[in-house]
Design an enzyme around this catalytic site. Structure first.
Site, PDB file in Angstrom:
ATOM      1  N   GLY A 131       0.771  -1.156  -0.051  1.00 53.16           N
ATOM      2  CA  GLY A 131      -0.142  -0.044  -0.199  1.00 53.16           C
ATOM      3  C   GLY A 131       0.901   1.454   0.173  1.00 53.16           C
ATOM      4  O   GLY A 131       2.016   1.166   0.193  1.00 53.16           O
ATOM      5  N   GLN A 182       3.185  10.009   1.293  1.00 54.54           N
ATOM      6  CA  GLN A 182       4.508   9.231   1.387  1.00 54.54           C
ATOM      7  C   GLN A 182       5.357   9.926   0.006  1.00 54.54           C
ATOM      8  O   GLN A 182       6.471   9.434  -0.358  1.00 54.54           O
ATOM      9  CB  GLN A 182       4.203   7.925   1.211  1.00 54.54           C
ATOM     10  CG  GLN A 182       4.032   7.186   2.635  1.00 54.54           C
ATOM     11  CD  GLN A 182       3.557   5.633   2.534  1.00 54.54           C
ATOM     12  OE1 GLN A 182       2.460   5.217   2.188  1.00 54.54           O
ATOM     13  NE2 GLN A 182       4.739   5.130   2.929  1.00 54.54           N
ATOM     14  N   CYS A 236       6.948  -0.421   6.405  1.00 58.42           N
ATOM     15  CA  CYS A 236       6.567   0.592   5.540  1.00 58.42           C
ATOM     16  C   CYS A 236       7.465   1.155   4.478  1.00 58.42           C
ATOM     17  O   CYS A 236       8.527   1.302   5.054  1.00 58.42           O
ATOM     18  CB  CYS A 236       6.143   1.892   6.647  1.00 58.42           C
ATOM     19  SG  CYS A 236       5.535   3.382   5.880  1.00 58.42           S
ATOM     20  N   LEU A 237       7.063   1.511   3.519  1.00 65.22           N
ATOM     21  CA  LEU A 237       7.983   1.801   2.453  1.00 65.22           C
ATOM     22  C   LEU A 237       8.791   3.297   2.859  1.00 65.22           C
ATOM     23  O   LEU A 237       9.764   3.581   2.350  1.00 65.22           O
ATOM     24  CB  LEU A 237       7.360   2.145   1.158  1.00 65.22           C
ATOM     25  CG  LEU A 237       6.962   1.053   0.342  1.00 65.22           C
ATOM     26  CD1 LEU A 237       5.980   1.349  -0.816  1.00 65.22           C
ATOM     27  CD2 LEU A 237       8.107  -0.096   0.217  1.00 65.22           C
ATOM     28  N   HIS A 290      -3.155   0.877   7.950  1.00 64.16           N
ATOM     29  CA  HIS A 290      -1.936   1.504   7.890  1.00 64.16           C
ATOM     30  C   HIS A 290      -2.030   2.752   6.996  1.00 64.16           C
ATOM     31  O   HIS A 290      -1.384   3.861   7.454  1.00 64.16           O
ATOM     32  CB  HIS A 290      -0.870   0.415   7.322  1.00 64.16           C
ATOM     33  CG  HIS A 290       0.639   0.938   6.908  1.00 64.16           C
ATOM     34  ND1 HIS A 290       1.662   0.452   7.894  1.00 64.16           N
ATOM     35  CD2 HIS A 290       1.004   1.734   6.339  1.00 64.16           C
ATOM     36  CE1 HIS A 290       2.727   1.064   7.570  1.00 64.16           C
ATOM     37  NE2 HIS A 290       2.379   1.900   6.710  1.00 64.16           N
ATOM     38  N   GLU A 291      -2.625   2.385   5.649  1.00 63.59           N
ATOM     39  CA  GLU A 291      -2.438   3.742   4.719  1.00 63.59           C
ATOM     40  C   GLU A 291      -3.308   4.949   5.330  1.00 63.59           C
ATOM     41  O   GLU A 291      -2.746   5.980   5.258  1.00 63.59           O
ATOM     42  CB  GLU A 291      -2.711   3.201   3.341  1.00 63.59           C
ATOM     43  CG  GLU A 291      -2.246   2.180   2.577  1.00 63.59           C
ATOM     44  CD  GLU A 291      -0.530   2.366   2.888  1.00 63.59           C
ATOM     45  OE1 GLU A 291      -0.192   3.515   3.094  1.00 63.59           O
ATOM     46  OE2 GLU A 291       0.182   1.188   2.955  1.00 63.59           O
ATOM     47  N   HIS A 323      -1.566   6.885   7.847  1.00 62.14           N
ATOM     48  CA  HIS A 323      -0.699   7.892   7.321  1.00 62.14           C
ATOM     49  C   HIS A 323      -1.389   9.267   6.816  1.00 62.14           C
ATOM     50  O   HIS A 323      -0.716  10.141   7.212  1.00 62.14           O
ATOM     51  CB  HIS A 323      -0.182   7.431   5.885  1.00 62.14           C
ATOM     52  CG  HIS A 323       1.087   6.423   5.865  1.00 62.14           C
ATOM     53  ND1 HIS A 323       2.378   7.122   6.361  1.00 62.14           N
ATOM     54  CD2 HIS A 323       1.154   5.429   5.545  1.00 62.14           C
ATOM     55  CE1 HIS A 323       3.142   6.106   6.272  1.00 62.14           C
ATOM     56  NE2 HIS A 323       2.767   4.916   5.936  1.00 62.14           N
TER      57      HIS A 323
HETATM   58 ZN    ZN Z   1       3.347   3.147   5.431  1.00 63.92          ZN
END
Ligand code: ZN
Length: 193
Positions: A48, A53, A94-95, A136-137, A140
């Site tokens: 995701g 981000q 997480c990216l 999770h997204e 953010h």
């Molecule tokens: Zn993340």
């Protein structure tokens, strides 16, 4: 073809801690943003991605669900949680915090309502990994990172190790050590520009 892939911001960038603003009009700019987020997520092998981000403080997320029928990609504008039930505890990454993982307890099943790139209201049902990714997204969009939710003692780096069977091992870390590592990574990123 235009370059769609975006740079993924690393933990420490202020935009990752900001509350993202709702999208008022679902226009071509939002559709282009979501497209580029899908491309960026797939390229980075993520589950995701949220708009902050890639530096856009707006309420837009993408998430992928893989099953035996293939990959389904969700693109959601102004997502909001409708219901949540059950519980799952698992390792999360997480990216924007590359190679860091921690244990996060989440609901097992969720219903999330949002708007599609076509401007239609939609309800997405997520279970297991997809529920985790959607939550999770959405975190953010409130400026929340998984390290805010994971117990510090659960934080680990995923380290390549040729001696291990799967070529990887986990190495314990602290919030402070992780933040310092991401600060260095961000500095290096700036140096390239
Ligand atoms: Zn993340």
């Amino acid at each position: 073809m235009p370059k769609m892939k975006r740079d993924i911001l690393i933990c420490g960038e202020p935009v990752l801690r900001k509350k993202a603003r709702p999208v008022r009009n679902v226009d071509q700019a939002v559709r282009d943003l979501l497209e580029s987020m899908v491309e960026t997520m797939l390229e980075a092998s993520g589950l995701g991605l949220a708009a902050p981000q890639v530096g856009e403080s707006v309420q837009a997320i993408v998430a992928r669900a893989d099953d035996e029928e293939g990959t389904l990609i969700h693109q959601l504008i102004n997502p909001r949680l409708v219901t949540a039930e059950g519980e799952q505890c698992g390792r999360e990454g997480c990216l924007s915090l590359p190679t860091l993982y921690g244990q996060v307890t989440r609901p097992e099943r969720v219903l999330v309502r949002g708007i599609t790139p076509a401007g239609e209201e939609v309800t997405v049902e997520g279970e297991g990994l997809l529920a985790r990714a959607l939550l999770h997204e959405m975190d953010h969009l409130r400026g929340v990172l998984f390290t805010d939710l994971a117990p510090e003692e659960s934080l680990v780096w995923l380290v390549p190790d040729a001696e291990e069977e799967d070529g990887l091992r986990y190495e314990g870390t602290t919030l402070r050590e992780a933040q310092e590592a991401f600060d260095r990574l961000r500095q290096r990123g700036r140096g390239r520009q």
